[in-house]
Structures are given as C-alpha cells and as structure tokens.
Design an enzyme around this catalytic site. Structure first.
Site, PDB file in Angstrom:
ATOM      1  N   GLU A 235      46.651  54.762  29.623  1.00  0.00           N
ATOM      2  CA  GLU A 235      47.576  54.620  28.507  1.00  0.00           C
ATOM      3  C   GLU A 235      48.744  53.721  28.895  1.00  0.00           C
ATOM      4  OE1 GLU A 235      47.274  58.964  26.366  1.00  0.00           O
ATOM      5  OE2 GLU A 235      48.448  58.850  28.218  1.00  0.00           O
ATOM      6  N   CYS A 236      48.983  52.684  28.112  1.00  0.00           N
ATOM      7  CA  CYS A 236      50.171  51.843  28.198  1.00  0.00           C
ATOM      8  C   CYS A 236      50.387  51.289  29.609  1.00  0.00           C
ATOM      9  CB  CYS A 236      51.390  52.596  27.691  1.00  0.00           C
ATOM     10  SG  CYS A 236      52.745  51.496  27.176  1.00  0.00           S
ATOM     11  N   GLY A 237      51.266  51.879  30.408  1.00  0.00           N
ATOM     12  CA  GLY A 237      51.482  51.385  31.755  1.00  0.00           C
ATOM     13  C   GLY A 237      50.205  51.393  32.575  1.00  0.00           C
TER      14      GLY A 237
END
Length: 481
Positions: A340-342
């Site tokens: 997720e994301c990072g």
C-alpha cells in the site's frame, strides 16, 4: 471499566472534536490520554478517520493500541462492533475526531465526526481555536449546539487564548449565552510541541524525546483544563444494550499457519492494527521485518508492505541492495505480496525525491516522484476488475489515499485490478497493479471494509507454503475464488 446490568453496557466515553483541521484537538487528546492514564485509568484511544500518525501518538500516550473508526471505511454495524469489542474492557474511551465536527463527504456531512458520535451515543467536547475572537465564540458554540439534532455537546475547551482578559471574556460569553460548560482554556503555545511535515505530525519513528513532548503538553493541559469535569462529561454517555452488538471474534489459530512478514521500520509503518489482527485471526503467524537492515530474513510465505515515508529513508533503501535483490527474487518465485502506498513505491524501479533518484526493488516497471502538493487525497471506492490473489473479481472495496508521489510516466499495458469509482489511484482512475502474486497501489484498505482480504491473503500464503514444502519451486499465479 465497563459496567453491565440487565443486558446493558455502560462506561465513560468522549469525542474530542474541532471546528476545522489544525484546531489543536490532537494536542489536547494526547494530553488527556496521558493525564488520565497517569491517574490510574485504563484508557482506550480511538482515531476517527483514516489516520496513522495521530493514532500512533495516541497509542504512545496510553500504552494501548489505537483503533480507527470511520463510517465510510466500514459499515455502521462494524463501527459499533469494533468500538464495543475493544473499548469495553477500559475505564475510558477517548475518540479524537478529524477535520471539523460536521465536515464529511458531502453537503449532508456524511461520515463526519458528528455522525460517528451519534452512532456511538458519545458526548462531544469541542476544542475551539479562539484566536482573535471573544464574544463571537458564544455564537459559534451555540451554532454547533443547534446545528444537528441528537448531538450531545458536553463541553468546550478554549484553545490559543491570548491572556487572562481574553480567557475571562470568552468563557463568560459562552457561559452566559449557551448551556455548554467551558471545561478549560489553553494559552497559545510558542511552537507546536510535535513538528509537522506534509502529511501531518512527524512520526514517533523519526522524533526522539517523546516523553519530553508528553511532559510539556501535559503540564499545560493539567494547569488549564478541569480533568474532573472532562471525566464527568464522558460519564454522561448513555448505556447501550449489548444484545444488539456483534463482538469482534477473539484471535485463535486452530492449526499452524503460514508466516506473513510485516515490514515495520522507519520507512514503512502505516498499518491498522485490525488488519494485522485479522491476519492472525485467520491463522497467519506474523513476523516483523525491515527493509533497512542487511541481515537475513526468516522464511516467509507472504509479505505485507504498508505505507509510510520511504522518501525520508530513500538513500538507505537504495543502499540496501541485498534486501532489494532478495525481495525481487521472492516476487518472481510467486510470493504473495500486498503493498500500500509507500510499500507500492518501494516495489517500483526508482523513487525521485528532492532532485535525486534512488533505486528501489524494481519489481514493478514504473518510477515514482514526490511533488510539493498532494497527488491523491481522500476516500476511495473501487471495484475489482482483474483476477488476483486477494479479492474476487466484482468485489467492491472502500479505502483511502494520501500521497504526494505519482508515477512518471505510467507505461502502457500494465495489469490493474482496481477500477476506481472515487479516487485518483495510479493512473486515470486505475489502481492495484498486479504482477504474479503481487498486488500494489496507492489505496489503503481497512479489513473491516475489505471483505475477505485477510482470509484470502492467508489462503494465498498457505498455497505458497505448500509449494515450498513439496519442493515444487516457483509458485503459480494464485487466483482468488
């Protein structure tokens, strides 16, 4: 502590809300959590909305994990279930709101802090920034009191007052023109005790001297806020019938399950505790890993890469070539990976930050770059349109995104499995890039609003484990049924 009589549950609970973001409710919430804990109360912290950083600080203040509550991310009944399951063993539940009290997704204020307070029948204390305002504060408080029905406005804490005369006039005005008690009045602080960056407060991972921060804010709040009155306000919460509440199941693993690695270090540490609990509830053994340490990893059968700030540790991530190479091999061998994301940014080829380009794992054929302004920020609604190990096709997902990075450029022909009905994602309303048994994107999910995610993740890890046990080498692409 929860009291139970004649099928009713009753214990003190309170929501701290503001008129807008940046009103000071986080500092007040942290101080109250720590002060009540120091008084010997067992305090359960909650954070309204999709927020990891404030939640982590609340956990530090109390010594107990913070749970996030959001009527958008999961249904109302799940909100009640999570709250009563996790708060019932505590002496006090404190919920920190987000944004302004009535601010939500639309003009009706859907999913606002006020809506959450009504769902949980929770008294509200308003933390109000009184900068350059005296008698007008009474009109503001009265307006909040009357704006929505069935909202239990139990008190107000004045913040950023300029001096004793300012505090006296403001307090007297509110007490004269409204029936809302003033529970305290805080002065202006010379500086924010917790430094901020583009996504909010600096994390505890990066800031040293947390005890000094708590000492500072607790000293001010204890001198300026009546703690007994705050607790009295929390005690106004009405009892709730327990026969209508669905409790969250206890964590139990009926048989030895697969091992799922969870990266938790200074680069990646955004996780909802409920997501991790759900994986364990479905039989996974969780082990903490780091992308920054060069030591060997234990055997894992799945990997969870949460969000965080990979840009702040970009050089260290770049320099740790052994981990980058190891992870790329594992992905090629079919290890189930959810990012997720990072975590998604780490799976890309490179990350550009402050005019420097850093090598990442290279599992996904794209590059990301940090920009001065948010590139995606808000709630996400998606439908799964491509086969993957974690969600059946047709599944509807709620989530959120908050990222200052975007892909530059996005290559043609990538396999996306999320079609966004709301949100930005990776490119043109698409998110959730699939490669082998990897699913990665900007969308953060909460397991209570992503039905089947945890069970499917554990199932995929078990399939990978079985292939390894049988010496079959590379695991095939896993399809969620």
């Amino acid at each position: 502590m929860e009291q139970q009589t004649d099928n009713f549950l009753n214990f003190p609970r309170i929501t701290l809300a503001g008129l807008k973001g940046g009103s000071g409710k986080t500092i007040v919430s942290l101080a109250l959590c720590r002060l009540f804990t120091q008084k010997g109360l067992k305090v359960k912290p909650f954070k309204k909305g999709p927020d990891y950083i404030d939640a982590k600080w609340l956990s530090l203040a109390t010594g107990h994990n913070t749970s996030n509550l959001d009527p958008f991310l999961f249904p109302t009944q799940k909100v009640k279930s999570l709250f009563w399951s996790y708060a019932g063993d505590f002496d006090l539940a404190l919920i920190e709101g987000n944004r302004g009290l009535f601010d939500g997704k639309d003009v009706q204020g859907s999913y606002s802090t006020a809506e959450l307070a009504r769902i949980l029948e929770c008294p509200v204390v308003l933390v109000m920034d009184c900068t350059k305002m005296t008698r007008t504060s009474a009109a503001v408080v009265l307006g909040c009191r009357m704006f929505e029905k069935d909202l239990n406005m139990a008190g107000v804490i004045l913040n950023r007052t300029a001096g004793e005369r300012h505090r006296t006039i403001t307090r007297s005005s509110i007490e004269r023109y409204t029936d809302i008690p003033v529970l305290g009045a805080l002065p202006k602080l010379a500086a924010n005790p917790i430094p901020e960056r583009h996504m909010g407060l600096i994390s505890d991972q990066e800031h040293q001297g947390q005890e000094g921060i708590f000492d500072q804010i607790c000293r001010v709040v204890s001198e300026c806020v009546d703690l007994d009155k705050v607790f009295e306000a929390a005690s106004q919460a009405p009892p709730v019938k327990d026969d209508v509440l669905e409790k969250v199941p206890e964590i139990s693993s009926p048989r030895p399950g697969p091992t799922i690695g969870v990266v938790r270090d200074k680069a990646l540490w955004f996780y909802y505790q409920e997501n991790l609990d759900d994986l364990e509830r479905h039989g996974a053994k969780l082990v903490d890993l780091s992308l920054l340490c060069k030591g060997s990893w234990p055997e894992i059968h799945g990997l969870y890469l949460g969000g965080g700030f990979p840009e702040t540790m970009a050089q260290a991530l770049d320099e740790n070539n052994p981990v980058r190479s190891r992870l790329k091999i594992l992905a090629q061998e079919g290890l189930p990976i959810y990012a997720e994301c990072g975590g998604f940014m780490y799976l890309a080829e490179s990350l550009e930050y402050e005019n420097r380009c850093f090598s990442m794992s290279g599992i996904l054929p794209l590059r990301t770059k940090l920009f001065p302004r948010p590139q995606g920020h808000g709630y996400v609604q998606a439908i799964v349109v491509r086969q993957n190990p974690f969600f059946p096709v047709g599944t509807r997902i709620t989530g959120h995104e908050f990222h200052y990075s975007r892909c530059i450029p996005v290559p043609e022909g990538l396999d996306f499995c999320f079609q966004l009905q709301r949100g930005v994602g990776i490119d043109k309303g698409l998110d959730g890039l699939v490669y082998r048994n990897v699913l990665a994107g900007y969308t953060h999910i909460h397991s209570f609003g992503a039905r089947g995610w945890a069970s499917n993740f554990v199932r995929a890890a078990r399939i990978y484990l079985d292939f390894k046990k049988n010496g079959q080498g590379t695991c095939p692409d896993i399809v969620c049924c």
